[in-house]
Design a protein around this motif. Sequence first.
Motif, PDB file in Angstrom:
ATOM      1  N   ALA A   1     -36.566   4.947  20.936  1.00 26.31           N
ATOM      2  CA  ALA A   1     -37.314   6.180  20.701  1.00 26.31           C
ATOM      3  C   ALA A   1     -37.186   7.057  21.936  1.00 26.31           C
ATOM      4  O   ALA A   1     -36.587   6.662  22.941  1.00 26.31           O
ATOM      5  N   GLY A   2     -37.777   8.252  21.844  1.00 25.21           N
ATOM      6  CA  GLY A   2     -37.773   9.151  22.990  1.00 25.21           C
ATOM      7  C   GLY A   2     -36.583  10.080  22.990  1.00 25.21           C
ATOM      8  O   GLY A   2     -35.806  10.134  22.031  1.00 25.21           O
ATOM      9  N   PRO A   3     -36.393  10.812  24.073  1.00 24.76           N
ATOM     10  CA  PRO A   3     -35.295  11.781  24.151  1.00 24.76           C
ATOM     11  C   PRO A   3     -33.935  11.080  24.053  1.00 24.76           C
ATOM     12  O   PRO A   3     -33.792   9.914  24.406  1.00 24.76           O
ATOM     13  N   THR A   4     -32.964  11.823  23.584  1.00 25.86           N
ATOM     14  CA  THR A   4     -31.625  11.258  23.360  1.00 25.86           C
ATOM     15  C   THR A   4     -30.663  11.599  24.494  1.00 25.86           C
ATOM     16  O   THR A   4     -29.449  11.547  24.331  1.00 25.86           O
ATOM     17  N   THR A   5     -31.212  11.924  25.642  1.00 21.11           N
ATOM     18  CA  THR A   5     -30.373  12.234  26.797  1.00 21.11           C
ATOM     19  C   THR A   5     -29.657  10.972  27.278  1.00 21.11           C
ATOM     20  O   THR A   5     -30.021   9.852  26.926  1.00 21.11           O
ATOM     21  N   LYS A   6     -28.658  11.168  28.122  1.00 20.46           N
ATOM     22  CA  LYS A   6     -27.855  10.043  28.594  1.00 20.46           C
ATOM     23  C   LYS A   6     -28.378   9.453  29.907  1.00 20.46           C
ATOM     24  O   LYS A   6     -27.701   8.636  30.536  1.00 20.46           O
ATOM     25  N   VAL A   7     -29.560   9.846  30.317  1.00 22.42           N
ATOM     26  CA  VAL A   7     -30.121   9.278  31.548  1.00 22.42           C
ATOM     27  C   VAL A   7     -30.522   7.820  31.302  1.00 22.42           C
ATOM     28  O   VAL A   7     -30.607   7.358  30.153  1.00 22.42           O
ATOM     29  N   GLU A   8     -30.759   7.099  32.373  1.00 23.45           N
ATOM     30  CA  GLU A   8     -31.161   5.699  32.254  1.00 23.45           C
ATOM     31  C   GLU A   8     -32.446   5.587  31.436  1.00 23.45           C
ATOM     32  O   GLU A   8     -33.340   6.420  31.545  1.00 23.45           O
ATOM     33  N   HIS A   9     -32.529   4.537  30.625  1.00 26.61           N
ATOM     34  CA  HIS A   9     -33.696   4.361  29.781  1.00 26.61           C
ATOM     35  C   HIS A   9     -34.747   3.494  30.460  1.00 26.61           C
ATOM     36  O   HIS A   9     -34.507   2.833  31.465  1.00 26.61           O
ATOM     37  N   ALA A  10     -35.951   3.524  29.882  1.00 23.11           N
ATOM     38  CA  ALA A  10     -37.002   2.574  30.238  1.00 23.11           C
ATOM     39  C   ALA A  10     -36.916   1.426  29.240  1.00 23.11           C
ATOM     40  O   ALA A  10     -36.923   1.645  28.022  1.00 23.11           O
ATOM     41  N   LEU A  11     -36.830   0.190  29.731  1.00 22.48           N
ATOM     42  CA  LEU A  11     -36.635  -0.972  28.876  1.00 22.48           C
ATOM     43  C   LEU A  11     -37.899  -1.829  28.862  1.00 22.48           C
ATOM     44  O   LEU A  11     -38.426  -2.188  29.922  1.00 22.48           O
ATOM     45  N   VAL A  12     -38.378  -2.155  27.663  1.00 19.42           N
ATOM     46  CA  VAL A  12     -39.506  -3.053  27.492  1.00 19.42           C
ATOM     47  C   VAL A  12     -38.981  -4.350  26.887  1.00 19.42           C
ATOM     48  O   VAL A  12     -38.193  -4.330  25.944  1.00 19.42           O
ATOM     49  N   LEU A  13     -39.421  -5.487  27.439  1.00 20.96           N
ATOM     50  CA  LEU A  13     -38.970  -6.796  26.977  1.00 20.96           C
ATOM     51  C   LEU A  13     -40.135  -7.624  26.458  1.00 20.96           C
ATOM     52  O   LEU A  13     -41.136  -7.803  27.154  1.00 20.96           O
ATOM     53  N   SER A  14     -39.995  -8.127  25.221  1.00 21.63           N
ATOM     54  CA  SER A  14     -40.962  -9.053  24.637  1.00 21.63           C
ATOM     55  C   SER A  14     -40.210 -10.143  23.887  1.00 21.63           C
ATOM     56  O   SER A  14     -39.088  -9.927  23.419  1.00 21.63           O
ATOM     57  N   HIS A  15     -40.838 -11.295  23.759  1.00 20.28           N
ATOM     58  CA  HIS A  15     -40.281 -12.341  22.889  1.00 20.28           C
ATOM     59  C   HIS A  15     -41.324 -12.703  21.839  1.00 20.28           C
ATOM     60  O   HIS A  15     -42.533 -12.676  22.106  1.00 20.28           O
ATOM     61  N   LEU A  16     -40.850 -13.034  20.641  1.00 24.33           N
ATOM     62  CA  LEU A  16     -41.762 -13.364  19.543  1.00 24.33           C
ATOM     63  C   LEU A  16     -41.702 -14.841  19.169  1.00 24.33           C
ATOM     64  O   LEU A  16     -42.334 -15.259  18.189  1.00 24.33           O
ATOM     65  N   ASP A  17     -40.971 -15.635  19.912  1.00 21.16           N
ATOM     66  CA  ASP A  17     -41.006 -17.086  19.696  1.00 21.16           C
ATOM     67  C   ASP A  17     -42.154 -17.685  20.513  1.00 21.16           C
ATOM     68  O   ASP A  17     -42.585 -17.115  21.524  1.00 21.16           O
ATOM     69  N   THR A  18     -42.663 -18.821  20.067  1.00 19.54           N
ATOM     70  CA  THR A  18     -43.728 -19.514  20.769  1.00 19.54           C
ATOM     71  C   THR A  18     -43.352 -20.987  20.933  1.00 19.54           C
ATOM     72  O   THR A  18     -42.408 -21.478  20.318  1.00 19.54           O
ATOM     73  N   VAL A  19     -44.139 -21.694  21.748  1.00 16.77           N
ATOM     74  CA  VAL A  19     -43.907 -23.129  21.932  1.00 16.77           C
ATOM     75  C   VAL A  19     -44.613 -23.967  20.876  1.00 16.77           C
ATOM     76  O   VAL A  19     -44.350 -25.163  20.751  1.00 16.77           O
ATOM     77  N   HIS A  20     -45.507 -23.366  20.122  1.00 18.27           N
ATOM     78  CA  HIS A  20     -46.349 -24.128  19.191  1.00 18.27           C
ATOM     79  C   HIS A  20     -45.603 -24.430  17.893  1.00 18.27           C
ATOM     80  O   HIS A  20     -45.086 -23.528  17.236  1.00 18.27           O
ATOM     81  N   PRO A  21     -45.557 -25.694  17.472  1.00 17.25           N
ATOM     82  CA  PRO A  21     -44.848 -26.051  16.234  1.00 17.25           C
ATOM     83  C   PRO A  21     -45.592 -25.564  14.987  1.00 17.25           C
ATOM     84  O   PRO A  21     -46.803 -25.280  15.043  1.00 17.25           O
ATOM     85  N   ILE A  22     -44.857 -25.458  13.899  1.00 19.20           N
ATOM     86  CA  ILE A  22     -45.480 -25.135  12.614  1.00 19.20           C
ATOM     87  C   ILE A  22     -46.571 -26.176  12.319  1.00 19.20           C
ATOM     88  O   ILE A  22     -46.365 -27.372  12.466  1.00 19.20           O
ATOM     89  N   GLY A  23     -47.724 -25.690  11.900  1.00 21.23           N
ATOM     90  CA  GLY A  23     -48.843 -26.574  11.619  1.00 21.23           C
ATOM     91  C   GLY A  23     -49.931 -26.526  12.676  1.00 21.23           C
ATOM     92  O   GLY A  23     -51.022 -27.086  12.479  1.00 21.23           O
ATOM     93  N   THR A  24     -49.657 -25.844  13.798  1.00 21.94           N
ATOM     94  CA  THR A  24     -50.661 -25.740  14.853  1.00 21.94           C
ATOM     95  C   THR A  24     -51.908 -25.015  14.364  1.00 21.94           C
ATOM     96  O   THR A  24     -53.029 -25.318  14.791  1.00 21.94           O
ATOM     97  N   LEU A  25     -51.726 -24.067  13.451  1.00 24.00           N
ATOM     98  CA  LEU A  25     -52.880 -23.346  12.889  1.00 24.00           C
ATOM     99  C   LEU A  25     -53.873 -24.302  12.243  1.00 24.00           C
ATOM    100  O   LEU A  25     -55.092 -24.122  12.366  1.00 24.00           O
ATOM    101  N   GLU A  26     -53.363 -25.305  11.548  1.00 26.25           N
ATOM    102  CA  GLU A  26     -54.233 -26.247  10.843  1.00 26.25           C
ATOM    103  C   GLU A  26     -54.601 -27.442  11.708  1.00 26.25           C
ATOM    104  O   GLU A  26     -55.541 -28.182  11.384  1.00 26.25           O
ATOM    105  N   ASP A  27     -53.895 -27.643  12.785  1.00 29.75           N
ATOM    106  CA  ASP A  27     -54.082 -28.857  13.573  1.00 29.75           C
ATOM    107  C   ASP A  27     -54.316 -28.526  15.036  1.00 29.75           C
ATOM    108  O   ASP A  27     -53.480 -28.788  15.890  1.00 29.75           O
ATOM    109  N   GLY A  28     -55.446 -27.897  15.318  1.00 24.52           N
ATOM    110  CA  GLY A  28     -55.828 -27.736  16.709  1.00 24.52           C
ATOM    111  C   GLY A  28     -56.067 -26.332  17.209  1.00 24.52           C
ATOM    112  O   GLY A  28     -56.848 -26.134  18.144  1.00 24.52           O
ATOM    113  N   LEU A  29     -55.408 -25.321  16.634  1.00 21.10           N
ATOM    114  CA  LEU A  29     -55.560 -23.971  17.174  1.00 21.10           C
ATOM    115  C   LEU A  29     -55.594 -22.925  16.059  1.00 21.10           C
ATOM    116  O   LEU A  29     -54.690 -22.115  15.907  1.00 21.10           O
TER     117      LEU A  29
END
Length: 385
Positions: free
Chosen positions: A76-104
């Motif tokens: 998003a933002g302006p389409t100029t060729k200047v350096e961009h601002a980069l945001v980094l996130s990850h959507l993986d977690t360490v919790h196995p499937i079933g953690t919702l029902e078993d502990g958290l």
Amino acid sequence: MPVPSTSAAAAFSADARIARMVEDVCAWARHESPTGDAAAVDGMMDRLVAGLEGEPVSIERLPGRDGLGGSVIVRAGPTTKVEHALVLSHLDTVHPIGTLEDGLPVRVEGDRIYGPGVYDMKGGAYLALQGFLEVARKGTAKRPMVFLFTPDEEIGSPTTRALIEHLGRDAAAVLVTEPARDGGKIVTCRKGVGRFEVHVEGRPAHSGSRHAEGRNAIHEAARQIAAIEAMTDYDRGITTTVGLIKGGTAMNTIPQHCRFAVDLRVETAADGEALARAILGLSPQRPDFTVTVTGGMNRPTFERTPQVAALYETAVGLAAEIGFALEETVRTGGGSDGNFTAGLGVPTLDGLGIDGDGAHTLEEYGLASSLGPRAMLMARLLETV
């Protein structure tokens, strides 16, 4: 000093907006997405993309590989060729499937939002996205904005490191939404991380009738592990940990094989090189064994350079305008994708995500009260850097 009304940050002052953010963070946490379950992680990416419908952004989806999920790039933002601002996130977690029902189970208790990955790092990814979108809607970005969501940070980003570094090389600044530390502090330096696999091979034999003929791989591994653990030097910020080990086939058999994993943390690049050489150079301590070591430095050190310090001071000033005091924590031992961009010399700020505690445990929680202020800070950084 109040935040100017023309700033995107002002959008996060309404109680109704914060309540909606809490609901959405809970919904994200209910979608379990452990790193090793590609379908679950891709499903989380689907949820992310569905929530961007109608927003003034462009979306690029990259397929996963090596059995892992894919990535999403939002621009998003302006389409100029200047350096961009980069945001980094990850959507993986360490919790196995079933953690919702078993502990958290996902729940809100007072100011605390509990759930798998709320603190590390869906809460931070979500609040940063809201700041990003407000800036996109208002058109107040100083430069082009790029937001990368990855699927594999929790295992060292094996399939996305090259992508992170590619986007990082063209960035003016990188903002990482790992969780805040120690009551809201952000991260300006991290240790480097090394990962190694060691295979010890001995000679099998019956433990009763042929004991003297055997060469116990587990015993030799124990000697190697003692040597590795002795490399820890707290004064220099060096730690070595053997956290996984596997060996043997039966109780009455001298084990031929033993394998174990080594985790290395260092404060300087020089120590990383020296310790990696030492670990890779391990040799048998007794005759008739072989020792094979693979691996190396997984994440470079994240140094607090003058450029990082200047970016931090900018964030401190913006936080003061919003109405809260921002501090930095001492060097943390945990690595993140920010290590990769900082290792390239790009000014990087980390720990910009949700405040809370309990990462990687069944007591993981984020603080609802941190969502608004930290979304505001992300918005102001994107308008300023």
